[in-house]
Design a protein around this motif. Structure first.
Motif, PDB file in Angstrom:
ATOM      1  N   LEU A 110      -3.226   0.050   8.650  1.00  0.00           N
ATOM      2  CA  LEU A 110      -2.895  -0.874   7.567  1.00  0.00           C
ATOM      3  C   LEU A 110      -1.648  -1.689   7.870  1.00  0.00           C
ATOM      4  O   LEU A 110      -1.463  -2.787   7.325  1.00  0.00           O
ATOM      5  N   ILE A 148     -10.463  -0.864   3.448  1.00  0.00           N
ATOM      6  CA  ILE A 148      -9.349  -1.399   2.661  1.00  0.00           C
ATOM      7  C   ILE A 148      -8.997  -2.807   3.122  1.00  0.00           C
ATOM      8  O   ILE A 148      -8.799  -3.724   2.309  1.00  0.00           O
ATOM      9  N   ALA A 190       2.796  -0.134  -6.274  1.00  0.00           N
ATOM     10  CA  ALA A 190       1.876  -0.652  -5.265  1.00  0.00           C
ATOM     11  C   ALA A 190       1.332  -2.004  -5.718  1.00  0.00           C
ATOM     12  O   ALA A 190       0.678  -2.095  -6.761  1.00  0.00           O
ATOM     13  N   TYR A 225       0.837  -1.196   0.000  1.00  0.00           N
ATOM     14  CA  TYR A 225       0.000   0.000   0.000  1.00  0.00           C
ATOM     15  C   TYR A 225       0.874   1.249   0.000  1.00  0.00           C
ATOM     16  O   TYR A 225       1.837   1.346   0.757  1.00  0.00           O
ATOM     17  N   HIS A 233       1.056  -6.627   5.756  1.00  0.00           N
ATOM     18  CA  HIS A 233       1.154  -5.760   4.586  1.00  0.00           C
ATOM     19  C   HIS A 233       2.352  -4.831   4.711  1.00  0.00           C
ATOM     20  O   HIS A 233       2.622  -4.291   5.789  1.00  0.00           O
ATOM     21  N   VAL A 273       3.642  -1.293   3.977  1.00  0.00           N
ATOM     22  CA  VAL A 273       2.994   0.007   3.810  1.00  0.00           C
ATOM     23  C   VAL A 273       4.068   1.082   3.682  1.00  0.00           C
ATOM     24  O   VAL A 273       5.016   1.116   4.485  1.00  0.00           O
ATOM     25  N   GLU A 324      -2.826  -1.257  -3.423  1.00  0.00           N
ATOM     26  CA  GLU A 324      -3.580  -0.038  -3.714  1.00  0.00           C
ATOM     27  C   GLU A 324      -2.744   1.204  -3.445  1.00  0.00           C
ATOM     28  O   GLU A 324      -1.776   1.170  -2.676  1.00  0.00           O
TER      29      GLU A 324
END
Length: 538
Positions: free
Chosen positions: A22, A533, A245, A6, A28, A30, A248
């Motif tokens: 996130l 998300i 990315a 992300y 994830h 980030v 997103e």
């Protein structure tokens, strides 16, 4: 090209929350891009220090609006945070959620999940309110909210009493069952320091290995391939770089920067983009349109009794207050200047308050050049009470003026461009005088200085507020949420219409402007946006 899951563009009120949530589960990668630098600055951390940040290019975009007929041709100054924490690092720290009806209006406009019940749950989850938990307040969340009941100037009590005498009763909690009334503001202050989104959400998350924060990294454009956002091009250290990315791209630059970046990326009014020599990837005239903002002004009185002017004006007073703050974390430097305030209706036909009040036990009619003089008030005992409209009907827009990402966009506010806004402000300034004419405050007043007793007719009052009004720094709605791509930019899940893998989560996404200060709802949008998300990533 570097890769991450992300990409978040903008470490402001919403961006800091997004980065925290996130990266929380550790699954994830980030990356957060921020055009500004660190928030570890003395005047950022000291609550009243925001007066020193008002014209500071190190932490502030220093935008200027276009000449505005509604303000008699003046160009309004529009400060926006360019620093970790964004505008939550340079604002006045007032914590107002907005009215129940505001969010029910969001949902009724075709945005499921954004009604009052859902946003109340989000607010309660993210807050740790000093006043304790109840049906409206939350405890246990990452954001500490000060109740702001101690250490206030003694005139606050008389101001609240005068409001009651004028028909506006005391309200102990503007974020409780009802907003209407007069009282003190809750603040994003913890201890002696500003409790910005960076302090509450970002700095704790920066310990995680899966979160990377790039400062002095200005986004140039969103990279779109075959109708999907796949990355961001940005400038850092004099070099142009690309970041891909895998999942997103989320824009959280606020009501000015997010529509600007979309337009620079080929998403916006087609004719404008063609004029700038940019490819039109998605022709949507709503990008940058529907700009809504609160406008207002101060009325100022010379007082018979001591205000903060007497202690914050002389050098010895500054030194004494500085020692009080540094040694004990107290005194006026440990607070916002807006100790009290309130919400009222200009006539009984309104079903909810349409005006906001700000009580300030100081005055600044004689400002110093280049500085908002919170720390250098007038050389006499002065007091100001300000007000602003809550739901203006005037609309403006934000449009790029060049394909150069470093060129400021044109910001057209169109303040007081509707008869309704003018009529409501006229009624509001009359009520302001009515409050100060009540016995609880009138006994302390020596004379009205601005606009002065000679300004009495409706025409003169209107001319005065056109001359002296300005933004109260709540621009919103320029990438507004809605189900129809013909009238909005993003859907209820904050996804940009017509472009996959791209969302906007900040004050620009508001379907309409809420009643009150916009920092709280911007943080809430970041909180709920992260939930959406993560749900869609399953």
């Amino acid at each position: 090209m570097d890769e991450t899951d992300y990409i978040i563009v903008g470490a402001g009120s919403a961006g800091c929350v997004l980065a925290n949530r996130l990266s929380e589960n550790g699954r994830h990668q980030v990356t957060l891009l921020e055009a500004g630098g660190s928030d570890r600055r003395f005047f950022v951390q000291m609550p009243l220090g925001y007066g020193k940040l008002f014209y500071n290019p190190a932490v502030n975009w220093l935008y200027a609006a276009e000449p505005d007929p509604g303000l008699n041709g003046q160009r309004d100054h529009i400060p926006r945070g360019r620093v970790l924490g964004g505008s939550s690092s340079i604002n006045a720290m007032v914590w107002i959620r907005g009215q129940k009806q505001d969010f029910d209006d969001w949902e009724a406009a075709g945005n499921p999940g954004w009604g009052w019940d859902q946003v109340l749950a989000a607010y309660k989850a993210l807050e740790h309110n000093e006043a304790g938990a109840d049906a409206y307040r939350g405890q246990g969340g990452p954001l500490y909210i000060s109740q702001n009941r101690r250490g206030l100037h003694w005139l606050v009590e008389d101001y609240i009493a005068a409001c009651a005498e004028a028909g506006l009763p005391y309200n102990p909690d503007f974020n409780g069952a009802a907003q209407e009334g007069a009282g003190t503001y809750q603040m994003t202050i913890k201890g002696r320091r500003r409790n910005s989104a960076a302090r509450a959400f970002l700095h704790p998350a920066m310990r995680r290995r899966n979160l990377r924060v790039l400062t002095h990294a200005q986004a140039l454009r969103v990279i779109v391939e075959n109708g999907r956002a796949t990355g961001v091009e940005y400038r850092q250290g004099g070099e142009t770089r690309r970041l891909r990315a895998r999942a997103e791209v989320i824009l959280a630059g606020g009501a000015i920067n997010s529509p600007q970046l979309l337009q620079l990326s080929g998403i916006g009014p087609g004719a404008l983009l063609q004029q700038m020599g940019l490819p039109v990837l998605r022709d949507n005239p709503n990008v940058g349109d529907h700009l809504s903002d609160h406008h207002g002004l101060n009325y100022t009185w010379k007082m018979k009794v001591s205000t903060y002017n007497s202690i914050l004006r002389p050098w010895w007073g500054k030194a004494l207050m500085g020692l009080w703050y540094l040694a004990l974390g107290g005194g006026p430097l440990a607070k916002s200047i807006n100790h009290g305030g309130g919400f009222f209706r200009t006539h009984d036909g309104h079903d909810r308050p349409n005006m906001q009040l700000y009580f300030q036990a100081f005055s600044t009619l004689l400002p110093r050049a280049g500085e908002r003089p919170l720390l250098t008030p007038d050389p006499f005992q002065g007091l100001s009470v300000g007000l602003s409209n809550c739901r203006p009907t005037s609309r403006g827009h934000v449009r790029i003026t060049s394909p150069d990402p470093f060129a400021h966009p044109a910001i057209t506010a169109n303040a007081y461009s509707t008869a309704e806004d003018v009529t409501e402000m006229l009624a509001a300034v009359k009520f302001l005088r009515r409050i100060m004419a009540q016995p609880a405050m009138a006994r302390w007043v020596e004379e009205e200085l601005r606009p002065g007793p000679q300004v009495q007719s409706d025409a003169d009052l209107i001319e005065d507020f056109r001359n002296r009004s300005g933004t109260v720094y709540h621009p919103s709605c320029t990438c507004r949420m809605g189900p129809d791509p013909e009238s909005s930019v993003i859907d209820a899940r904050l996804r940009v219409h017509g472009i996959d893998g791209l969302r906007v989560a900040d004050a620009s996404s508001f379907p309409n402007l809420i009643a009150g200060n916009t920092n709280a709802p911007a943080i809430m949008v970041g909180w709920k946006g992260a939930e959406l998300i993560l749900q869609d990533a399953r």
